[in-house]
Each structure stands twice: as C-alpha cells, then as structure tokens.
Design an enzyme around this catalytic site. Structure first.
Site, PDB file in Angstrom:
ATOM      1  CG  ASP A 147      -2.249  -0.576   1.023  1.00 46.92           C
ATOM      2  OD1 ASP A 147      -2.680  -0.683  -0.144  1.00 46.92           O
ATOM      3  OD2 ASP A 147      -2.907  -0.943   2.019  1.00 46.92           O
ATOM      4  CD  GLU A 205     -12.247  -1.794   2.466  1.00 48.07           C
ATOM      5  OE1 GLU A 205     -12.368  -1.848   3.709  1.00 48.07           O
ATOM      6  OE2 GLU A 205     -11.213  -1.402   1.899  1.00 48.07           O
TER       7      GLU A 205
END
Length: 280
Positions: free
Chosen positions: A88, A186
C-alpha cells in the site's frame, strides 16, 4: 493457476491473467513469519496500511508513514518465495501529483522488494495510475470504501448503493483503462461487485463485496480472530487465536507465580550429560 503451483514469484501479469479463472487468494501480512505461512496458499500478499491499526494501535490508517510501510514491507518480502507482494501507498504519499506518486512508489519498491503498489481512488487517480504504469510500476487500484478517505466518506459505510452505483462503475472503468492490473472492491453491494466484475477486463478483488469477484482479500488478524470485539460483517473467523493466545499467556503467568515454570525439563544441569559409548 495457483500460488502453490508456481516455482517462481507471481507477477502482475500472472494475476491479471487469472481474470475469470480460479479465484485469486490474498491476505494481508506485516511480518516475516506470517508471510512464510501464507506463501504456499496465497497468490499475492498485501502489505496493507492496515498495519497502523493492527500492529501499531492507530485509530485509522491516516497516521501510517512511508517508513512504517518500508519496515513491514521488507519483513514480508523476506518470507515470500512464490506469492506476489503488493504494498500500500500510505496516505499523503501519492495524492499531490503523479510525480510525487512515482517518487514514493519507486522508493517503496526499491527498498522493500514489492512487485506492485496499491493506491486508493477512482477517476481522480486515473492520471496518476497511468503515469506510474508507463514508468514501469504495476498498480493495483482500490475503490468503494477507501479507508484513507474515511473523513470525507463519513465512516466505514457500504459504498455504491442506489445512485452511487454509477460513479463506482465509472471509477472501475477509469482505473482499468488507466492500466491498473487489478482493482480492490471494498464494502460494496454484492450485485454491484458482480456487475463491475463483468464490465472491467482486469481482476476484481473483493473485501466485503461478492463471491463473484475474481478474488478475495482479508486482513489476516481479522480472519484469525485476534480481535474479539471487532468483527465486521464481511469477515469470517477461520480461527479464534486471540482467546487461545490470552489463555496461554494466563497459564504462563500462573505457572511463573506458582514457581512451576521453569521446571527441570526447561533448565540446565551443572554438567553436560554424558554421551553413551558407541557400539562396535
């Protein structure tokens, strides 16, 4: 194709080629031992900025730094042989400009051994994704609930319901056209996740989305049950290691206070034991 059938580490192209085939398996990892456990079973391992909340006790991912990601990314890389490692980009490391994003993405990859970076955002990040990909940095996109934008989203709410579905579809198209090799969806409605999976030509990785996605990812500490009170609807607990660990710690404390540990089997004698004579 699966991670266990590969003798060399999977690449972004390998992951992309799994679109519509055997579901892609992923979990987060932050340490070498956990990465070693995952390597045979996961197609890619995500060094998530969730490390800030999971291991450092931060209230959100916003306080995660480049230095934290590099530290944990390098640790995870040492535990992987077959699974691809994606890392990330932390909040504030890529939003300002494509040039800023490239400098920090290149640093993350150079200092950790990651094979790709993940960044949050849809249409607004398309130019940045395109800029990175053209310069040799594979990018995994992340749309829907984007935890780094939690203050503007108003909490950890389901995204893409009703009128918000079209913008999310537009985001998915934009990141795919920009060159992302996969996209995380998500906390979106299952039907919308299925629709996006049909529309885009890159793998969709669900977390709180749909079994119809091309793959799934979870935070490993959530699915292993390390946090008793925290149990999102989309997390299945495959173990309850938190209570088991606490019980073991309590047993250890009890034995120490009762002087039952260490016992003779865990201590050393004054003299080394004699070796038995060898037989002719």
């Amino acid at each position: 194709m699966s991670a266990s059938s590969q003798k060399t580490a999977l690449t972004a192209e390998d992951i992309r080629a799994m679109k519509g085939r055997t579901p892609i398996v992923s979990l987060t990892a932050y340490t070498t031992p956990m990465a070693q456990l995952m390597d045979e079973h996961c197609d890619f391992v995500l060094v998530g900025d969730s490390v800030g909340m999971v291991l450092h006790g931060l209230p959100s991912t916003l306080g995660v730094t480049m230095e934290m990601m590099i530290l944990h990314g390098a640790a995870v890389a040492r535990g992987l042989k077959r699974a691809m490692m994606v890392i990330d980009m932390p909040f504030g490391s890529y939003e300002q400009s494509p040039a800023q994003a490239f400098a920090n993405a290149a640093r993350l990859m150079a200092e950790t051994g990651a094979a790709a970076v993940k960044l949050e955002g849809g249409e607004e990040m398309a130019d940045t994704i395109r800029f990175l990909v053209k310069r040799g940095i594979p990018v995994m996109a992340h749309i829907g609930l984007t935890p780094q934008s939690i203050n503007t989203l108003g909490g950890y709410k389901v995204q893409g319901r009703d009128d918000a579905a079209k913008p999310l579809i537009a985001d998915a198209r934009a990141v795919a056209e920009a060159g992302a090799f996969a996209v995380v969806l998500e906390k979106v409605p299952a039907s919308l996740a299925d629709q996006v999976t049909e529309i885009v030509d890159i793998p969709t990785i669900g977390i709180g989305a749909s079994a119809g996605c091309d793959g799934q990812v979870l935070v490993v500490d959530d699915m292993l049950g390390f946090f008793g009170a925290f149990k999102p609807k989309f997390v299945k607990r495959y173990a309850e290691l938190g209570p088991a660990a606490e019980e073991a710690i309590a047993d250890y404390a009890s034995e120490v206070r009762a002087r039952r540990f260490p016992s003779a089997e865990h201590t050393f004698a004054d003299h080394a034991p004699q070796k038995a004579p060898q037989q002719d």
